[in-house]
Scaffold this active site. Structure first.
Site, PDB file in Angstrom:
ATOM      1  N   ASP A   9       0.852  -1.189   0.000  1.00  0.00           N
ATOM      2  CA  ASP A   9       0.000   0.000   0.000  1.00  0.00           C
ATOM      3  C   ASP A   9       0.893   1.245   0.000  1.00  0.00           C
ATOM      4  O   ASP A   9       2.042   1.197   0.438  1.00  0.00           O
ATOM      5  CB  ASP A   9      -0.882  -0.030   1.256  1.00  0.00           C
ATOM      6  CG  ASP A   9      -1.629   1.264   1.461  1.00  0.00           C
ATOM      7  OD1 ASP A   9      -2.365   1.681   0.557  1.00  0.00           O
ATOM      8  OD2 ASP A   9      -1.464   1.868   2.549  1.00  0.00           O
ATOM      9  N   THR A  43      -2.704   0.436  -4.476  1.00  0.00           N
ATOM     10  CA  THR A  43      -3.173   1.696  -3.925  1.00  0.00           C
ATOM     11  C   THR A  43      -4.576   2.049  -4.395  1.00  0.00           C
ATOM     12  O   THR A  43      -5.037   1.566  -5.430  1.00  0.00           O
ATOM     13  CB  THR A  43      -2.190   2.826  -4.343  1.00  0.00           C
ATOM     14  OG1 THR A  43      -2.684   4.087  -3.870  1.00  0.00           O
ATOM     15  CG2 THR A  43      -2.034   2.890  -5.853  1.00  0.00           C
ATOM     16  N   LYS A 197      -8.464  -4.829  -3.486  1.00  0.00           N
ATOM     17  CA  LYS A 197      -7.030  -5.075  -3.620  1.00  0.00           C
ATOM     18  C   LYS A 197      -6.733  -6.570  -3.589  1.00  0.00           C
ATOM     19  O   LYS A 197      -5.827  -7.049  -4.285  1.00  0.00           O
ATOM     20  CB  LYS A 197      -6.262  -4.354  -2.508  1.00  0.00           C
ATOM     21  CG  LYS A 197      -6.229  -2.836  -2.649  1.00  0.00           C
ATOM     22  CD  LYS A 197      -5.325  -2.210  -1.597  1.00  0.00           C
ATOM     23  CE  LYS A 197      -5.252  -0.700  -1.742  1.00  0.00           C
ATOM     24  NZ  LYS A 197      -4.310  -0.083  -0.791  1.00  0.00           N
ATOM     25  N   ASP A 220      -2.105  -0.841   5.944  1.00  0.00           N
ATOM     26  CA  ASP A 220      -2.444  -0.205   7.225  1.00  0.00           C
ATOM     27  C   ASP A 220      -3.924   0.104   7.396  1.00  0.00           C
ATOM     28  O   ASP A 220      -4.389   0.272   8.523  1.00  0.00           O
ATOM     29  CB  ASP A 220      -1.661   1.109   7.377  1.00  0.00           C
ATOM     30  CG  ASP A 220      -2.199   2.208   6.473  1.00  0.00           C
ATOM     31  OD1 ASP A 220      -2.618   3.259   6.977  1.00  0.00           O
ATOM     32  OD2 ASP A 220      -2.219   2.015   5.238  1.00  0.00           O
TER      33      ASP A 220
END
Length: 269
Positions: A9, A43, A197, A220
């Site tokens: 990420d 991302t 993702k 995160d």
């Protein structure tokens, strides 16, 4: 089994609070690439918002790939070949625009070229997002957006407190029809139901012939959960949410303390 692909990420993970990559992290990623390990940025940003990081890390060779728009678009960063794409329809936009107005929150929509909003009082978070991801921002009426734009993703954006209340009021059927994730306190992202993702990482791994057990994912935030759960080795940053830490096998230092470097040194290099 050794790690052959690492998905990372960007915001809150690879990037520090100044939106930069600390040099020790750059060095370990470049070393991994020298050893033939795939390093894939994963991302919520569009491609335009990742070009600086791609260049810094040298991830623009013939065998380099990126996951963008939270998994809606997977690309080769050298040839721009599309590996997987899962967008939205104009009808989806009108439905979500109506929902956002009922919830009294701002909304913007992005395609591959620009961001669009039908809010005359443009949210400062929309302006910030446009700046961070290097996408031009246009005001259009809902009718113009529905006619002219084929959305890749949509984002409800507002003050965290207002957005938290709005999130609780989204009808259950919308979670069945779309992928809806809270990527930051001030973003609720709305995507194609086949988009995440984790699904994108699965599609890319299969494209490259890499087994699930040979994949590591580092993240995160809530939009990283699916890839953390998919990867054979899931790693949470020290600044990650408790949900991500609970799902990951390991927790490393924060994005300010080179947690990504720690992950590479412990389980990749």
């Amino acid at each position: 089994m050794s790690i052959k692909l690492v998905a990372i990420d960007l915001d809150g993970t690879l990037l520090n609070d100044h939106h930069e990559i600390n040099q020790p992290v750059v060095d370990c990623i470049k070393e991994a690439r020298k050893q033939g390990i795939y390093v894939v940025l994963s991302t919520g940003r569009p491609l335009s918002g990742t070009k600086k990081q791609i260049e810094t890390l040298g991830l623009n060779q013939l065998d380099d790939y990126i996951i963008t728009y939270n998994g809606a678009l997977v690309l080769n960063t050298n040839t721009w070949e599309i590996i997987a794409e899962h967008g939205l329809t104009r009808e989806n936009y009108l439905e979500i625009d109506h929902l956002a107005r009922l919830l009294n929150v701002h909304l913007h929509v992005a395609d591959k070229e620009a961001m669009y909003t039908a809010n005359r009082d443009i949210s400062p978070y929309t302006i910030l997002e446009s700046y961070l991801v290097n996408l031009p921002l246009h005001y259009r009426t809902p009718e113009e957006i529905a006619k002219e734009v084929l959305p890749t993703k949509m984002m409800m954006i507002d003050d965290p407190e207002l957005l938290s209340e709005a999130f609780k009021k989204i009808p259950a059927e919308f979670f069945e029809k779309y992928t809806i994730v809270r990527s930051t306190p001030f973003f609720i992202e709305v995507l194609n139901p086949n988009t995440s993702k984790g699904l994108a990482l699965k599609e890319l791994s299969e494209h490259l012939g890499i087994q699930q057990s040979e994949v590591m994912a580092i993240g995160d935030a809530e939009n990283d959960l699916s890839m953390i759960e998919f990867a054979g080795t899931g790693v949470a940053m020290g600044n990650a949410s408790e949900t991500i830490k609970a799902a990951a096998e390991y927790t490393v230092a924060t994005n300010l303390e080179d947690g990504v470097k720690e992950a590479f040194e412990n389980w990749v290099l």
